[in-house]
Design a protein around this motif. Structure first.
Motif: not given
Length: 233
Positions: A219-228
């Protein structure tokens, strides 16, 4: 945040709904008080336990990968020590067993050393690997493919050795790789950065559990998944 931590390429983004949890070498000999303790392994056991609980609740596949040192089929760097009588994950010993915190049945060394998969629950197996990578001379890839797995979450003991080799081999098989960064001993920022360069991403155990439980995965940056990728934010 580094440039490697931008929005992920969709080809490497983990798919937790089709993932399996790989837990590497969490045996009694490798924790504090064992015959060959690996620094930091005892400390990451609670985070691994949280991942196990979440994957069991979600009925997703779990693979416990173990070492058993017997006979001449031993990696070269340890062959002299084993030949001289060193007791390290010896078949049938207490030290070879998976740590009790994880609630896994006693290992069947005869089955495992023959290359068999020991079923410990409907979705959970134990697998013996004869060398560093969990894919080397094992049935791991076919086991995962048969269950529709396209993503592996890697946790466990001593990142520079067996987890790293497993991550590289998973990537070579076009599996998506998610490293549980606080549920694996011996890992540092440089390791995570290097793994990111072959497409492996990382997150904490809590972030993985939240996403597996239905937390934000797109989704949007606010709900972006935590993967890094790269160094932790």
């Amino acid at each position: 945040m580094s440039t490697l931590e931008e929005r992920l390429d969709p080809w490497i983004a983990p798919h937790l709904a089709t993932s399996a949890l790989l837990v590497v070498d969490t045996q009694r000999d490798f924790v504090d008080g064992g015959s060959s303790p690996i620094a930091g392994t005892t400390q990451v056991l609670p985070a691994i336990a949280r991942l196990l609980e979440a994957y069991r609740s979600a009925s997703r596949p779990i693979v416990h990968i173990v070492r058993l040192y017997a006979g001449d089929d031993v990696d070269l760097v340890r062959r002299s020590a084993i030949a001289a009588g060193a007791r390290m994950a010896s078949p049938g010993t207490v030290g070879s067993q998976i740590v009790p915190e994880f609630g896994v049945a006693d290992l069947d060394p005869d089955l495992l050393l023959r290359g068999g998969l020991q079923q410990v629950s409907p979705t959970e197996i134990v697998l013996f690997k004869p060398r560093w990578s969990a894919f080397h001379r094992t049935e791991l890839e076919s086991h995962l493919r048969e269950r529709g797995v396209d993503t592996v979450v890697v946790a466990g003991c001593n990142y520079p050795n067996c987890p790293r080799a497993t991550i590289v081999d998973a990537s070579e098989r076009d599996l998506r790789v998610l490293i549980a960064s606080d549920a694996i001993s011996g890992v540092d920022d440089r390791h995570l950065e290097e793994a990111g360069r072959i497409g492996a991403v990382h997150a904490t155990a809590a972030e993985i559990v939240a996403a597996l439980d239905g937390g934000p995965v797109s989704g949007s940056p606010a709900t972006r998944p935590p993967w890094r990728r790269g160094r932790p934010a």
